[in-house]
Scaffold this motif. Structure first.
Motif, PDB file in Angstrom:
ATOM      1  N   SER A 234      -2.936   0.568  -4.128  1.00  0.00           N
ATOM      2  CA  SER A 234      -2.514  -0.815  -3.954  1.00  0.00           C
ATOM      3  C   SER A 234      -1.641  -1.149  -5.156  1.00  0.00           C
ATOM      4  O   SER A 234      -2.073  -1.043  -6.300  1.00  0.00           O
TER       5      SER A 234
ATOM      6  N   GLN B 143      -4.005  -0.026  -8.245  1.00  0.00           N
ATOM      7  CA  GLN B 143      -5.385   0.417  -8.108  1.00  0.00           C
ATOM      8  C   GLN B 143      -5.454   1.545  -7.090  1.00  0.00           C
ATOM      9  O   GLN B 143      -4.788   1.500  -6.054  1.00  0.00           O
TER      10      GLN B 143
ATOM     11  N   LEU C 291      -7.313   3.031  -4.263  1.00  0.00           N
ATOM     12  CA  LEU C 291      -8.309   2.591  -3.294  1.00  0.00           C
ATOM     13  C   LEU C 291      -9.057   3.761  -2.670  1.00  0.00           C
ATOM     14  O   LEU C 291     -10.208   3.629  -2.264  1.00  0.00           O
ATOM     15  N   ARG C 292      -8.374   4.897  -2.578  1.00  0.00           N
ATOM     16  CA  ARG C 292      -8.997   6.063  -1.958  1.00  0.00           C
ATOM     17  C   ARG C 292      -8.369   7.332  -2.521  1.00  0.00           C
ATOM     18  O   ARG C 292      -7.170   7.389  -2.757  1.00  0.00           O
TER      19      ARG C 292
ATOM     20  N   LEU D  84       0.856  -1.179   0.000  1.00  0.00           N
ATOM     21  CA  LEU D  84       0.000   0.000   0.000  1.00  0.00           C
ATOM     22  C   LEU D  84       0.893   1.230   0.000  1.00  0.00           C
ATOM     23  O   LEU D  84       1.895   1.275   0.720  1.00  0.00           O
TER      24      LEU D  84
END
Length: 106
Positions: free
Chosen positions: A85, A92, A94-95, A72
């Motif tokens: 990620s 990706q 994630l937030r 992360l």
């Protein structure tokens, strides 16, 4: 003066001493060692070099390994904090939040 000219005297150049095989090997090893040292130094300094006064657009705030291949990463980019990620399957997001640290500083 006669029609035949006498040869001009000259000294022959001494034979150039070429480096021996051991000298070539030593020079090659020194060049290889220098190259390896420079590559090691550049790898250690990766991300720490800044050329000129360029603004830093992307900043890695934190990184946490979840496994040997997946981690992360928290990034700061253009006033945003991104949680990514990163793994063998790709990256990706994630937030994606506004960067609270920039908003709280006047």
């Amino acid at each position: 003066m006669t029609g035949a000219s006498a040869p001009l005297p000259f000294k022959t150049a001494p034979a150039a001493d070429l480096p021996s095989a051991s000298e070539w090997l030593l020079a090659l090893l020194l060049c290889a060692a220098l190259l390896m040292g420079l590559l090691w130094l550049l790898r250690r300094r990766q991300g720490k070099l800044q050329w000129g006064r360029q603004a830093q657009l992307l900043k890695v705030l934190d990184r946490q390994a979840l496994s040997a291949q997946v981690q992360l990463v928290v990034l700061q980019y253009q006033g945003r904090r991104l949680l990514l990620s990163v793994g063998p399957a790709g990256t990706q997001c994630l937030r994606d939040d506004p960067d609270d640290a920039e908003e709280s500083n006047p």
